[in-house]
Design a protein around this motif. Structure first.
Motif, PDB file in Angstrom:
ATOM      1  N   THR A 137      -4.772  10.666  -8.125  1.00 13.35           N
ATOM      2  CA  THR A 137      -4.402   9.188  -8.758  1.00 13.35           C
ATOM      3  C   THR A 137      -3.095   9.111  -8.957  1.00 13.35           C
ATOM      4  N   PHE A 138      -2.393   7.891  -8.682  1.00 18.41           N
ATOM      5  CA  PHE A 138      -1.102   7.587  -8.765  1.00 18.41           C
ATOM      6  C   PHE A 138      -1.243   6.103  -9.486  1.00 18.41           C
ATOM      7  N   LYS A 139      -0.255   5.719 -10.030  1.00 14.54           N
ATOM      8  CA  LYS A 139      -0.154   4.224 -10.861  1.00 14.54           C
ATOM      9  C   LYS A 139      -0.491   3.351  -9.685  1.00 14.54           C
ATOM     10  N   GLY A 140      -1.702   2.519  -9.922  1.00 16.33           N
ATOM     11  CA  GLY A 140      -2.139   1.409  -8.914  1.00 16.33           C
ATOM     12  C   GLY A 140      -2.830   1.972  -7.760  1.00 16.33           C
ATOM     13  N   LEU A 141      -3.110   3.332  -7.639  1.00 13.36           N
ATOM     14  CA  LEU A 141      -3.721   3.913  -6.558  1.00 13.36           C
ATOM     15  C   LEU A 141      -4.575   5.021  -6.778  1.00 13.36           C
ATOM     16  N   THR A 142      -5.947   4.853  -6.599  1.00 18.72           N
ATOM     17  CA  THR A 142      -6.817   6.102  -6.722  1.00 18.72           C
ATOM     18  C   THR A 142      -7.424   6.651  -5.568  1.00 18.72           C
ATOM     19  N   ILE A 143      -7.243   7.855  -4.997  1.00 20.25           N
ATOM     20  CA  ILE A 143      -8.172   8.305  -4.014  1.00 20.25           C
ATOM     21  C   ILE A 143      -9.289   9.178  -4.640  1.00 20.25           C
ATOM     22  N   ASN A 144     -10.600   8.959  -4.210  1.00 16.85           N
ATOM     23  CA  ASN A 144     -11.814   9.534  -4.483  1.00 16.85           C
ATOM     24  C   ASN A 144     -12.262  10.564  -3.376  1.00 16.85           C
ATOM     25  N   LEU A 145     -12.047  11.664  -3.481  1.00 14.84           N
ATOM     26  CA  LEU A 145     -12.330  12.739  -2.487  1.00 14.84           C
ATOM     27  C   LEU A 145     -13.752  12.918  -2.492  1.00 14.84           C
ATOM     28  N   LYS A 146     -14.450  12.771  -3.225  1.00 11.45           N
ATOM     29  CA  LYS A 146     -15.720  12.946  -3.348  1.00 11.45           C
ATOM     30  C   LYS A 146     -16.709  11.877  -2.467  1.00 11.45           C
ATOM     31  N   THR A 149     -13.329   7.339  -0.825  1.00 13.77           N
ATOM     32  CA  THR A 149     -12.952   5.956  -1.199  1.00 13.77           C
ATOM     33  C   THR A 149     -11.490   5.729  -1.651  1.00 13.77           C
ATOM     34  N   LEU A 150     -10.989   4.477  -1.432  1.00 15.01           N
ATOM     35  CA  LEU A 150      -9.449   4.373  -1.891  1.00 15.01           C
ATOM     36  C   LEU A 150      -9.759   2.921  -2.691  1.00 15.01           C
ATOM     37  N   THR A 151      -8.997   3.179  -3.835  1.00 15.56           N
ATOM     38  CA  THR A 151      -9.058   1.926  -4.783  1.00 15.56           C
ATOM     39  C   THR A 151      -7.724   1.605  -5.463  1.00 15.56           C
ATOM     40  N   ILE A 152      -7.308   0.393  -5.085  1.00 13.71           N
ATOM     41  CA  ILE A 152      -5.916  -0.150  -5.291  1.00 13.71           C
ATOM     42  C   ILE A 152      -6.015  -1.258  -6.437  1.00 13.71           C
ATOM     43  N   ALA A 153      -5.507  -1.151  -7.595  1.00 16.51           N
ATOM     44  CA  ALA A 153      -5.582  -2.337  -8.680  1.00 16.51           C
ATOM     45  C   ALA A 153      -7.142  -2.872  -8.649  1.00 16.51           C
ATOM     46  N   ASP A 154      -7.852  -1.668  -8.861  1.00 17.32           N
ATOM     47  CA  ASP A 154      -9.447  -2.055  -9.000  1.00 17.32           C
ATOM     48  C   ASP A 154      -9.872  -2.481  -7.993  1.00 17.32           C
ATOM     49  N   GLU A 156     -11.654  -1.775  -4.030  1.00 25.86           N
ATOM     50  CA  GLU A 156     -11.929  -0.753  -2.866  1.00 25.86           C
ATOM     51  C   GLU A 156     -11.147  -1.318  -1.821  1.00 25.86           C
ATOM     52  N   ILE A 157     -10.398  -0.425  -1.140  1.00 26.75           N
ATOM     53  CA  ILE A 157      -9.830  -0.849   0.202  1.00 26.75           C
ATOM     54  C   ILE A 157     -10.523   0.140   1.357  1.00 26.75           C
ATOM     55  N   PRO A 158     -11.261  -0.667   2.428  1.00 30.06           N
ATOM     56  CA  PRO A 158     -11.910   0.078   3.490  1.00 30.06           C
ATOM     57  C   PRO A 158     -10.933   0.781   4.364  1.00 30.06           C
ATOM     58  N   ILE A 210      -2.539  -0.982   2.321  1.00 30.77           N
ATOM     59  CA  ILE A 210      -2.435  -0.248   1.208  1.00 30.77           C
ATOM     60  C   ILE A 210      -0.928  -0.919   0.499  1.00 30.77           C
ATOM     61  N   GLU A 211      -0.012  -1.274   1.216  1.00 34.32           N
ATOM     62  CA  GLU A 211       0.979  -1.813   0.557  1.00 34.32           C
ATOM     63  C   GLU A 211       0.960  -3.349   0.426  1.00 34.32           C
ATOM     64  N   ALA A 212       1.547  -3.317  -0.743  1.00 34.64           N
ATOM     65  CA  ALA A 212       1.813  -5.009  -1.119  1.00 34.64           C
ATOM     66  C   ALA A 212       2.584  -5.953   0.216  1.00 34.64           C
ATOM     67  N   ASP A 213       3.598  -5.067   0.583  1.00 33.76           N
ATOM     68  CA  ASP A 213       4.355  -5.507   1.657  1.00 33.76           C
ATOM     69  C   ASP A 213       4.681  -4.545   2.494  1.00 33.76           C
ATOM     70  N   SER A 214       4.016  -4.442   3.804  1.00 31.92           N
ATOM     71  CA  SER A 214       4.042  -3.268   4.749  1.00 31.92           C
ATOM     72  C   SER A 214       5.390  -3.011   5.291  1.00 31.92           C
ATOM     73  N   SER A 215       6.258  -4.200   5.257  1.00 29.41           N
ATOM     74  CA  SER A 215       7.651  -4.169   5.970  1.00 29.41           C
ATOM     75  C   SER A 215       8.525  -3.542   4.885  1.00 29.41           C
ATOM     76  N   ASN A 216       8.131  -3.263   3.500  1.00 35.41           N
ATOM     77  CA  ASN A 216       8.914  -2.562   2.532  1.00 35.41           C
ATOM     78  C   ASN A 216       8.035  -1.757   1.814  1.00 35.41           C
ATOM     79  N   PRO A 217       7.589  -0.715   2.378  1.00 36.27           N
ATOM     80  CA  PRO A 217       6.293   0.027   1.745  1.00 36.27           C
ATOM     81  C   PRO A 217       7.003   0.797   0.633  1.00 36.27           C
ATOM     82  N   LYS A 218       5.928   0.910  -0.425  1.00 32.77           N
ATOM     83  CA  LYS A 218       6.166   1.402  -1.627  1.00 32.77           C
ATOM     84  C   LYS A 218       5.442   2.837  -1.861  1.00 32.77           C
ATOM     85  N   PHE A 219       4.349   3.099  -1.272  1.00 37.82           N
ATOM     86  CA  PHE A 219       3.788   4.303  -0.881  1.00 37.82           C
ATOM     87  C   PHE A 219       4.195   5.170   0.027  1.00 37.82           C
TER      88      PHE A 219
END
Length: 237
Positions: A137-146, A149-154, A156-158, A210-219
């Protein structure tokens, strides 16, 4: 990293003796085999932390030994080849080897690569307990290893399987910079033989998801001239 054992299989006595001499200077324990069959016998009777295999050996060549070892172990494997053709290098990596080096070689380069492979192997072992966690988990992003799944801002991102594995690997090593080659070997393993454009394409697709702006990535950030790193703020309050 004490009591590191290395198995060397090469039908050239000069090569075996040279490698043994310099590796023992580094305080490694070294066993020698003159062909592939002997290498397999030794391997199954002792724990080794690295295997160095000559590509061409009598009775059983290095490729076949590597294939057999990969059915039961993830121990780092380095291939030695006298052939400087790209197909041979790719073949060595494609059947599960972690690295290759072409003869004639610099013994100092071999030592450096051996140290890197062993260090990487120990890092992976030490990360096992971390990866047993269900969530990264990081702020705004959760990776479920079980449930993968990936969740961003609540939401789920396929992701495709490889996109998820790539994100998981990067997020498991926050702030650590990886080259495209390192990402390819760690995420794609030995199942594919492709160039590093594969990594770039998956990074680009992952950023779009996963990025709000893929040209200026945050993660997933680019470290120019080197590779990529994952950046994320801790989710702890």
């Amino acid at each position: 990293m004490e009591n590191i054992s290395i198995l060397i299989a090469d039908d050239e006595k000069e090569i075996r003796d040279l490698l043994k001499k310099y590796l023992e200077r580094e305080q490694y324990q070294v066993d020698l085999a003159v062909n592939g069959q002997e290498a397999l016998q030794l391997f199954h009777n002792k724990t080794y932390h690295l295997v160095i295999l000559d590509l061409m050996m009598p009775k059983m060549d290095g490729i076949e030994v590597c294939r057999k070892l990969r059915t039961t172990t993830t121990v780092p494997i380095m291939m030695l080849t006298a052939k400087d053709q790209e197909v041979d290098k790719l073949l060595g990596l494609g059947i599960g080897a972690d690295d290759y080096i072409t003869k004639p070689f610099s013994i100092h380069e071999v030592i450096a690569r051996v140290k890197a492979l062993i260090r990487r192997s120990f890092i992976r072992e030490n990360e096992d307990s971390f990866l047993e966690k269900t969530l990264i988990t990081f702020k705004g992003l959760t990776i479920n290893l079980k449930n993968y799944t990936l969740t961003i801002a609540d939401k789920e991102i396929p992701l495709t399987a490889k996109e998820f594995e790539l994100l998981k690997f990067l997020a498991s090593h926050p702030e650590q910079v990886f080259t495209k080659t390192q990402l390819f070997h760690n995420v794609w393993g030995s199942d594919y033989i492709e160039d590093d454009n594969t990594v770039m394409v998956h990074i680009r697709k992952l950023r779009k998801k996963i990025e709000a702006d893929s040209s200026n990535p945050k993660f997933i950030q680019t470290v120019w001239g080197i590779g990529y790193k994952f950046v994320g703020e801790s989710d702890e309050n």
